[in-house]
Design a protein around this motif. Sequence first.
Motif, short mmCIF file in Angstrom:
data_model
loop_
_atom_site.label_atom_id
_atom_site.label_comp_id
_atom_site.label_asym_id
_atom_site.label_seq_id
_atom_site.Cartn_x
_atom_site.Cartn_y
_atom_site.Cartn_z
N LYS A 217 21.39 -17.64 8.46
CA LYS A 217 22.67 -17.01 8.12
C LYS A 217 22.71 -15.53 8.48
CE LYS A 217 24.09 -20.89 6.40
NZ LYS A 217 25.03 -21.73 7.14
N ARG A 218 22.34 -15.23 9.72
CA ARG A 218 22.38 -13.84 10.16
C ARG A 218 22.93 -13.79 11.58
NH1 ARG A 218 15.78 -13.26 10.66
NH2 ARG A 218 15.58 -13.89 12.85
N ASN A 219 23.29 -12.61 12.05
CA ASN A 219 23.92 -12.49 13.36
C ASN A 219 22.90 -12.29 14.49
OD1 ASN A 219 26.50 -12.52 14.70
ND2 ASN A 219 26.13 -10.38 15.22
N LEU A 220 21.62 -12.18 14.15
CA LEU A 220 20.58 -11.98 15.15
C LEU A 220 19.64 -13.18 15.16
CD1 LEU A 220 19.73 -8.22 14.52
CD2 LEU A 220 21.16 -9.16 16.34
N GLY A 221 19.34 -13.70 16.36
CA GLY A 221 18.45 -14.85 16.47
C GLY A 221 17.12 -14.46 17.06
N LEU A 222 16.80 -14.98 18.24
CA LEU A 222 15.58 -14.61 18.94
C LEU A 222 15.62 -13.13 19.29
CD1 LEU A 222 15.24 -17.57 21.49
CD2 LEU A 222 13.88 -17.24 19.43
N THR A 223 14.46 -12.51 19.38
CA THR A 223 14.42 -11.12 19.81
C THR A 223 14.71 -11.06 21.31
OG1 THR A 223 12.05 -11.16 20.39
CG2 THR A 223 12.64 -10.63 18.10
N SER A 224 15.08 -9.90 21.78
CA SER A 224 15.38 -9.72 23.21
C SER A 224 14.16 -10.06 24.06
CB SER A 224 15.82 -8.28 23.48
OG SER A 224 17.01 -7.98 22.79
N LEU A 225 12.98 -9.69 23.58
CA LEU A 225 11.75 -9.96 24.33
C LEU A 225 11.49 -11.46 24.41
CD1 LEU A 225 9.24 -8.97 25.78
CD2 LEU A 225 8.09 -8.77 23.55
N GLN A 226 11.69 -12.18 23.32
CA GLN A 226 11.47 -13.63 23.32
C GLN A 226 12.41 -14.32 24.31
OE1 GLN A 226 12.12 -14.18 19.11
NE2 GLN A 226 9.93 -14.38 18.67
N LYS A 227 13.67 -13.91 24.31
CA LYS A 227 14.63 -14.50 25.25
C LYS A 227 14.26 -14.15 26.70
CE LYS A 227 18.34 -13.02 22.96
NZ LYS A 227 19.77 -12.79 22.60
N LEU A 228 13.85 -12.91 26.90
CA LEU A 228 13.49 -12.47 28.25
C LEU A 228 12.31 -13.26 28.79
CD1 LEU A 228 13.85 -10.51 30.61
CD2 LEU A 228 12.35 -8.90 29.40
N ILE A 229 11.28 -13.46 27.98
CA ILE A 229 10.10 -14.21 28.42
C ILE A 229 10.50 -15.63 28.82
CG2 ILE A 229 7.92 -15.23 27.65
CD1 ILE A 229 7.51 -12.72 25.93
N GLY A 230 11.32 -16.27 27.99
CA GLY A 230 11.78 -17.62 28.29
C GLY A 230 12.57 -17.67 29.59
N GLN A 231 13.45 -16.71 29.79
CA GLN A 231 14.28 -16.66 31.00
C GLN A 231 13.42 -16.43 32.25
OE1 GLN A 231 16.81 -13.57 29.42
NE2 GLN A 231 18.55 -14.97 29.21
N ILE A 232 12.42 -15.58 32.12
CA ILE A 232 11.53 -15.31 33.25
C ILE A 232 10.75 -16.56 33.65
CG2 ILE A 232 9.43 -14.07 33.94
CD1 ILE A 232 10.47 -11.64 32.39
N ILE A 233 10.23 -17.27 32.66
CA ILE A 233 9.46 -18.50 32.93
C ILE A 233 10.32 -19.52 33.67
CG2 ILE A 233 8.37 -20.51 31.84
CD1 ILE A 233 7.37 -18.61 29.64
N ILE A 234 11.54 -19.70 33.22
CA ILE A 234 12.44 -20.67 33.86
C ILE A 234 12.80 -20.22 35.27
CG2 ILE A 234 14.73 -21.73 33.75
CD1 ILE A 234 14.44 -21.40 30.63
N SER A 235 13.03 -18.93 35.46
CA SER A 235 13.38 -18.39 36.78
C SER A 235 12.23 -18.61 37.77
CB SER A 235 13.71 -16.91 36.68
OG SER A 235 14.81 -16.69 35.82
N ILE A 236 11.00 -18.37 37.32
CA ILE A 236 9.83 -18.56 38.19
C ILE A 236 9.66 -20.04 38.53
CG2 ILE A 236 7.30 -18.42 38.28
CD1 ILE A 236 7.49 -15.87 36.60
N ALA A 237 9.87 -20.91 37.56
CA ALA A 237 9.77 -22.35 37.80
C ALA A 237 10.80 -22.79 38.84
CB ALA A 237 9.97 -23.12 36.49
N ALA A 238 12.01 -22.25 38.74
CA ALA A 238 13.06 -22.58 39.71
C ALA A 238 12.67 -22.11 41.11
CB ALA A 238 14.38 -21.94 39.28
#
Length: 324
Positions: free
Chosen positions: A106-127
Amino acid sequence: MKLATTLTILVTAFTITVVLAPIAIPLLRRLKFGQSIREEGPQSHLKKAGTPTMGGIIFLLAIIATTLITGTMFNLFTTQTVVLLLVLVGFGVIGFLDDGIKVIFKRNLGLTSLQKLIGQIIISIAAFMLLRLGTFNTAVEIPFTGYSIDFGLFYVAFLIFWLVGFSNAVNLTDGLDGLVAGTASIAFAAFGVIALFNKQADIALVAFAITGALLGFLIFNINPAKVFMGDTGSLALGGALAMISVLVKAELLLLLVGLVFVIETLSVILQVGSFKLRKKRIFKMSPIHHHFELSGWSEWKVVLVFWSTGLVVALIAVMMEAFL
């Protein structure tokens, strides 16, 4: 790709979304997956608190189903289709986790920016690695000039920047009912047409599947919204839009087709930079759609103006691709 094929893809995605939404929305409400609203945001938005979020799941399922069904039907399922689905679903999962943390705690903040960035980088490299299995062109063309710059292996850095940048740009834009669903459907339709110009029917398949699904979702997302797409939808759409621009080799053209997303992002950058350097704000609130709201525009007016802007720049981009 024939017109009948395009219409089949659009109608299939639209229909699946329209059928799924009335089932999913009450379920999201029962699970208490309601949107939290920023207290510092426009006061008119406080009444939206509790509206079911994570609705991106609805159109993501429709896109996947449509791509699998029509891709098999018309023999359009390729490695590039798989790459697109990887980015769409991968970024969607990151958004799903982000949304999940928000609604559970029940808050307006979820994953940290770093956590999202790491996930996005991994997917981008896999692509990128999947694309490199074939003959992938690592040059970035400068639109309408005939010039290009070959990044070679450094293209992976560009790809990460492009996917992460636009996924977050679309996410920033998702602040008003129907704003992203409308502007993104226009952008994907434009790239679908460009893919057809390039005889890339497999890319057009996914682009039009996303367009049809978003148009179906828009029925439930326009003001007053019955459901929000959440980060589940916006991050997925931004990543997929950037990936399509890469696959049709019109990366920089996305700056024009996605001009609304670019402006929204620049407004945040300028606002933050100005406040840090001068202790003054340029806009009443950023992203810029909130500035117009606080300037007296109705939510509908802001959305319609932004949709219109997206449509005009998309038409310009398509016509320039066709005739230049």
